[in-house]
Design an enzyme around this catalytic site. Structure first.
Site, PDB file in Angstrom:
ATOM      1  CG  HIS A 119      -1.802  -1.038   1.475  1.00  0.00           C
ATOM      2  ND1 HIS A 119      -3.110  -0.958   1.080  1.00  0.00           N
ATOM      3  CD2 HIS A 119      -1.656  -2.266   2.038  1.00  0.00           C
ATOM      4  CE1 HIS A 119      -3.742  -2.082   1.400  1.00  0.00           C
ATOM      5  NE2 HIS A 119      -2.878  -2.893   1.976  1.00  0.00           N
ATOM      6  CE1 TYR A 138      -2.308   0.204   4.731  1.00  0.00           C
ATOM      7  CE2 TYR A 138      -1.812   2.094   6.129  1.00  0.00           C
ATOM      8  CZ  TYR A 138      -2.412   1.561   5.005  1.00  0.00           C
ATOM      9  OH  TYR A 138      -3.120   2.372   4.166  1.00  0.00           O
ATOM     10  CG  HIS A 145      -5.213  -1.658  -1.647  1.00  0.00           C
ATOM     11  ND1 HIS A 145      -5.485  -0.567  -0.873  1.00  0.00           N
ATOM     12  CD2 HIS A 145      -6.321  -2.444  -1.596  1.00  0.00           C
ATOM     13  CE1 HIS A 145      -6.714  -0.691  -0.361  1.00  0.00           C
ATOM     14  NE2 HIS A 145      -7.233  -1.817  -0.790  1.00  0.00           N
ATOM     15  CE  LYS A 153      -9.719   1.165  -1.605  1.00  0.00           C
ATOM     16  NZ  LYS A 153      -9.952   2.163  -0.575  1.00  0.00           N
ATOM     17  CB  CYS A 155      -3.525   2.100  -2.970  1.00  0.00           C
ATOM     18  SG  CYS A 155      -2.565   1.355  -1.669  1.00  0.00           S
TER      19      CYS A 155
END
Ligand SMILES: [Zn+2]
Length: 141
Positions: A10, A40, A116, A123, A125
């Site tokens: 991420h 995380y 991700h 997303k 990410c």
């Protein structure tokens, strides 16, 4: 011990002039209602330092539907000065991320490394192709 079959990379989605330490992410995630705090397992700062998030044995909160069997690794950055998704990793962050993923690969040789966005196409990410960049650390079939 959890069985880890996935490592999800991420970004913290901050601009170059914004900070996102593990402690800051912890408070952001608590504000969002994560009562266990930071979702995380590791945060990689712009200077390459690793800051611990959740312990690996604890299920994370970083990737919907995939937390149970995964580890979440987040680098500080991911937005350019205009706030658009961008791979803003510094050389130090790239070096640390590779070292951390090598270490995780040794301990979890059956874990696939993805970004991700590979699991959630909504997303951007982590703003780079993690599966390809770390192709040499993917499980050997
Ligand atoms: Zn993400």
């Amino acid at each position: 011990m959890r069985t880890i079959t996935l490592i999800v990379v991420h970004c913290s989605a901050v601009k170059p002039d914004q900070q996102s330490s593990a402690a800051q992410i912890d408070s952001w995630h608590r504000e969002r209602g994560f009562h266990l705090g930071i979702g995380y397992h590791y945060v990689i700062r712009r200077n390459g330092d690793i800051e611990p998030g959740r312990p690996e044995w604890l299920i994370g909160a970083h990737c919907q539907n995939h937390n149970k069997y995964s580890i979440g690794v987040c680098y500080e950055g991911g937005l350019n000065v205009r706030g658009q998704p961008a791979d803003t990793r510094t050389a130090e962050q790239k070096a640390t991320m590779r070292r951390l993923l090598e270490h995780l690969h040794q301990r979890y040789p059956r874990a696939v490394i993805v970004g991700h966005r590979d699991l959630n196409p909504q997303k951007a990410c982590p703003c780079f192709d993690a599966a390809r960049e770390y192709a040499d650390l993917q499980p050997k079939l």
